[in-house]
Design an enzyme around this catalytic site. Sequence first.
Site, PDB file in Angstrom:
ATOM      1  N   ASP A 196       6.961  -1.666  -4.188  1.00 51.09           N
ATOM      2  CA  ASP A 196       6.797  -2.991  -4.828  1.00 51.09           C
ATOM      3  C   ASP A 196       5.977  -2.497  -6.030  1.00 51.09           C
ATOM      4  OD1 ASP A 196       4.690  -1.411  -3.418  1.00 51.09           O
ATOM      5  OD2 ASP A 196       3.330  -3.055  -3.209  1.00 51.09           O
ATOM      6  N   HIS A 531      14.133   1.646  -0.299  1.00 51.01           N
ATOM      7  CA  HIS A 531      13.454   0.242  -0.707  1.00 51.01           C
ATOM      8  C   HIS A 531      12.723   0.516  -1.859  1.00 51.01           C
ATOM      9  CE1 HIS A 531      12.047  -3.402   0.832  1.00 51.01           C
ATOM     10  NE2 HIS A 531      10.772  -3.294   0.416  1.00 51.01           N
ATOM     11  N   ASP A 577      19.342   4.557   6.085  1.00 46.78           N
ATOM     12  CA  ASP A 577      19.311   4.849   4.471  1.00 46.78           C
ATOM     13  C   ASP A 577      19.778   3.652   3.962  1.00 46.78           C
ATOM     14  OD1 ASP A 577      19.113   5.797   1.927  1.00 46.78           O
ATOM     15  OD2 ASP A 577      21.234   6.801   2.180  1.00 46.78           O
TER      16      ASP A 577
HETATM   17  O1  G3I Z   1      -1.046   7.659  11.927  1.00 45.03           O
HETATM   18  C1  G3I Z   1      -0.624   7.033  13.053  1.00 45.03           C
HETATM   19  C2  G3I Z   1       0.000   8.218  14.115  1.00 45.03           C
HETATM   20  O2  G3I Z   1      -1.137   8.819  14.527  1.00 45.03           O
HETATM   21  C3  G3I Z   1       0.421   7.344  15.203  1.00 45.03           C
HETATM   22  O3  G3I Z   1       1.188   8.316  16.280  1.00 45.03           O
HETATM   23  C4  G3I Z   1       1.487   6.267  14.689  1.00 45.03           C
HETATM   24  C5  G3I Z   1       2.159   5.541  15.614  1.00 45.03           C
HETATM   25  O4  G3I Z   1       3.185   4.527  15.323  1.00 45.03           O
HETATM   26  O5  G3I Z   1       1.221   5.396  13.866  1.00 45.03           O
HETATM   27  C6  G3I Z   1       0.517   6.187  12.553  1.00 45.03           C
HETATM   28  O6  G3I Z   1      -0.039   5.242  11.706  1.00 45.03           O
HETATM   29  C7  G3I Z   1       0.781   4.539  11.133  1.00 45.03           C
HETATM   30  C8  G3I Z   1       0.330   4.918   9.487  1.00 45.03           C
HETATM   31  O7  G3I Z   1       1.148   3.984   8.464  1.00 45.03           O
HETATM   32  C9  G3I Z   1       0.383   6.323   8.877  1.00 45.03           C
HETATM   33  O8  G3I Z   1      -0.459   6.494   7.843  1.00 45.03           O
HETATM   34  C10 G3I Z   1       0.791   3.100  11.120  1.00 45.03           C
HETATM   35  O9  G3I Z   1       1.299   3.023  12.346  1.00 45.03           O
HETATM   36  C11 G3I Z   1       1.573   2.314  10.257  1.00 45.03           C
HETATM   37  O10 G3I Z   1       1.428   0.970  10.396  1.00 45.03           O
HETATM   38  C12 G3I Z   1       1.082   2.555   8.751  1.00 45.03           C
HETATM   39  O11 G3I Z   1       1.889   2.008   7.762  1.00 45.03           O
HETATM   40  C13 G3I Z   1       1.367   2.029   6.471  1.00 45.03           C
HETATM   41  C14 G3I Z   1       1.994   0.689   5.961  1.00 45.03           C
HETATM   42  O12 G3I Z   1       1.798   0.450   4.528  1.00 45.03           O
HETATM   43  C15 G3I Z   1       1.670  -0.742   6.702  1.00 45.03           C
HETATM   44  O13 G3I Z   1       0.284  -0.738   6.581  1.00 45.03           O
HETATM   45  C16 G3I Z   1       1.819   3.057   5.609  1.00 45.03           C
HETATM   46  O14 G3I Z   1       0.915   4.445   5.996  1.00 45.03           O
HETATM   47  C17 G3I Z   1       1.329   3.099   4.102  1.00 45.03           C
HETATM   48  O15 G3I Z   1       1.958   3.956   3.412  1.00 45.03           O
HETATM   49  C18 G3I Z   1       2.281   1.722   3.614  1.00 45.03           C
HETATM   50  O16 G3I Z   1       1.950   1.142   2.368  1.00 45.03           O
HETATM   51  C19 G3I Z   1       2.911   0.483   1.944  1.00 45.03           C
HETATM   52  C20 G3I Z   1       1.791  -0.474   1.337  1.00 45.03           C
HETATM   53  O17 G3I Z   1       1.092  -1.229   2.083  1.00 45.03           O
HETATM   54  C21 G3I Z   1       2.572  -1.194   0.268  1.00 45.03           C
HETATM   55  N1  G3I Z   1       3.240  -0.495  -0.636  1.00 45.03           N
HETATM   56  C22 G3I Z   1       4.229   0.223   0.039  1.00 45.03           C
HETATM   57  C23 G3I Z   1       3.665   1.182   0.926  1.00 45.03           C
HETATM   58  C24 G3I Z   1       4.711   2.319   1.378  1.00 45.03           C
HETATM   59  O18 G3I Z   1       5.399   1.404   2.341  1.00 45.03           O
HETATM   60  O1  9MR Z   2       8.687  -4.651  -0.006  1.00 46.33           O
HETATM   61  C1  9MR Z   2       7.642  -4.376   0.578  1.00 46.33           C
HETATM   62  C2  9MR Z   2       7.224  -3.340   0.664  1.00 46.33           C
HETATM   63  O2  9MR Z   2       6.634  -2.650  -0.492  1.00 46.33           O
HETATM   64  C3  9MR Z   2       6.074  -3.222   1.800  1.00 46.33           C
HETATM   65  O3  9MR Z   2       5.795  -1.910   1.936  1.00 46.33           O
HETATM   66  C4  9MR Z   2       6.566  -4.044   3.091  1.00 46.33           C
HETATM   67  C5  9MR Z   2       5.500  -3.808   4.268  1.00 46.33           C
HETATM   68  O4  9MR Z   2       4.047  -4.520   3.842  1.00 46.33           O
HETATM   69  O5  9MR Z   2       6.839  -5.238   2.722  1.00 46.33           O
HETATM   70  C6  9MR Z   2       7.686  -5.381   1.673  1.00 46.33           C
HETATM   71  O6  9MR Z   2       7.918  -6.458   1.625  1.00 46.33           O
HETATM   72  C7  9MR Z   2       8.737  -7.212   2.880  1.00 46.33           C
HETATM   73  C8  9MR Z   2       7.731  -8.439   3.279  1.00 46.33           C
HETATM   74  O7  9MR Z   2       6.535  -7.644   3.721  1.00 46.33           O
HETATM   75  C9  9MR Z   2       8.319  -9.137   4.052  1.00 46.33           C
HETATM   76  N1  9MR Z   2       9.596  -9.611   3.680  1.00 46.33           N
HETATM   77  C10 9MR Z   2      10.300  -8.922   3.062  1.00 46.33           C
HETATM   78  C11 9MR Z   2       9.850  -8.025   2.060  1.00 46.33           C
HETATM   79  C12 9MR Z   2      10.807  -6.959   1.683  1.00 46.33           C
HETATM   80  O8  9MR Z   2      12.171  -7.173   1.733  1.00 46.33           O
END
Ligand code: G3I
Ligand code: 9MR
Length: 606
Positions: A196, A531, A577
């Site tokens: 994003d 993505h 992928d």
């Molecule tokens: O750390 C726990 C682990 O101990 C456990 O076993 C596991 C079970 O599912 O969960 C782990 O936590 C996860 C965590 O990421 C790890 O850091 C959570 O479930 C998971 O929901 C969480 O996801 C984060 C995600 O956003 C949703 O909030 C990712 O870390 C984080 O990198 C990601 O960040 C996004 C930004 O919001 C928006 N931009 C893109 C970015 C990358 O996808």
């Molecule tokens: O593209 C978004 C990505 O960067 C985020 O990690 C992710 C989770 O927050 O969300 C993606 O955007 C999606 C949105 O959450 C729901 N509708 C579809 C979007 C991407 O296709």
Amino acid sequence: MTKNEVNRALAAENYKLPIVFLAVCSLVACHRPKEQPIRMNQVGFAPLQEMTATIDVDSLNAAPYEVFILNAAGDTVWRGVASATMANPVSGKTCQIVDFSALDSVGEYTLIIPSLSAAAHFIIKDRPYKELTRKALRAFYYQRASMDIVEPYAEGYARKAGHPDDHVLVHASAATDERPEGTVISSPGGWYDAGDYNKYIVNSGYTMGVWLMAYEMNKAYFDTLNLNIPESTTGNPSPVTPHVPDMLAEAMYNIRWMMTMQDLDGGVYHKLTTPNFEKFIRPDQCKQQRYVVLKTTAATLDFAATMALAARVYAPYDPDFCAQAKEAAEMAFAWALEHPDIYYNQPALNEQFTPAINTGAYDDFDVHDEFYWAAIELALLTGENAYKMVATDHAKAIAEANGQYTPAVWGNVAELGYLELLMHYDEINNQQSTIKDLTTALLDYLQPFLDKVENSVFRSPYGNEESDFFWGCNSEGCCWRGIECLYAYRLTGEHKYLVNAERCLNYILGQNSTGYCFVTGFGSHPSSHPHHRLSYSHPKGTHPGFLAGGPNPARQDAETDGVKYPKNVTADESYLDKQPSYATNEVTINWNVTLFALTAGIDALE
Ligand code: G3I
Ligand code: 9MR
């Protein structure tokens, strides 16, 4: 038999496989990852590195396979048998391992399993990860907001600037008397966070921490790495002053943006964002209004830590920048002491303020670790006792809360503070007992993972249990474990830690259940459809040097957005992928930083 004797025996035998067989094998090597039974590091090995491959045998009764390795001339330089069949503890699938560490000559090779008609190419060279490190760092240049990406630096991926961010509105959640709702501020530059286009301070802070700590660990290596970015001074004598090594110049682009995220009172906005994620369009096509949203304790402390660390690392290069960074760090820390519990709770904010914000949350409801890391960095920078005392208080709170040693991730940065202490204990006058305790804690934490290697089908301290697989696990689980091993190696000098760091990297580069090399543009079967809005919207497609998130059985994208995974895949295979799969195949700055910290750390040592 010694290694030389083995090599001589093989040379004497000069075993050659028929040319027809080689042709068959080259076809097999082109197959899709899942059909390639040989799982191995697809990028390369250093001559003295441990070298193994995993063979997916698909049958419990398979006898150990006979394996040949041929050099570029087609001569057999190694032959041997794989281990007996063993089961992958996560998927139950059966594999054999072949260990050809005896090879130690630079060159190109083909590993062949005649009875499976399978082959895989690999190379042995000095500094095998230099190009990968370089591309993983250049990925950040591609992520730059607010500027054109131009040749010759673009290396094929030129594009117009997007998001000038010179007309950003203060969101209602961040309003103050001095900057009421709707105030226009300028906050250009920095990197897009991920797939994003938003910019998030918590994640940026973690990324800068890992980045600058990696620099401190491997200065000589990074100082000579030419990134071919507009600020490049490395490699070609240049009139640019002060001379800043390329990798620090790239980091500065983001740190300068972070500085603009500090409000007048010292607090730092949690993020700069559109209300909703943009579509998969080019940056210059994006027209949504951007906002700075709520000042939070976590963002402010991650900012403070970053600025304090930057003020120290850039000292030889740019005193003005350092003075500014130091002041910013001190103001931020003071603000956090006064506002110790302002958390980012997006659903709650959306009930209270408009417009609703629906982008990445990076929410974190425990800030003892952020206080700890920031206090350590400020103590290192200033030597002031007050910071040491804050650090001690929060260290106690962290120990009481969970008692365990927890690996550093964007939402838990305590370990960054521990590692900083371990690397700089003489500068901070720390007590020897603290250092001893922290070292023991790190080694004790790592040991159970290392113990699993013997029974690991991937010969890796990562990937042997289901809990290893979650959103971003390639970085937070695998690369980071490798980096911890590199720290353990620095602290103890014990070779086993270096070997285990390399094993983690082998996993990322192809020796895993999916058969993918998880870095775009590298290996015979790279992740290719991330993505990533920048890649998707560019005529040239996928940009090289990005680490994919990795297998994630929670599959949040399937739940929310209907992304379709194949049926019956196990946790370690829950990887898609495909561009829509943000829960397994997104790319992001905090993951890429761990990739190059690991590759550079290994390359610099081998
Ligand atoms: O750390 C726990 C682990 O101990 C456990 O076993 C596991 C079970 O599912 O969960 C782990 O936590 C996860 C965590 O990421 C790890 O850091 C959570 O479930 C998971 O929901 C969480 O996801 C984060 C995600 O956003 C949703 O909030 C990712 O870390 C984080 O990198 C990601 O960040 C996004 C930004 O919001 C928006 N931009 C893109 C970015 C990358 O996808
Ligand atoms: O593209 C978004 C990505 O960067 C985020 O990690 C992710 C989770 O927050 O969300 C993606 O955007 C999606 C949105 O959450 C729901 N509708 C579809 C979007 C991407 O296709």
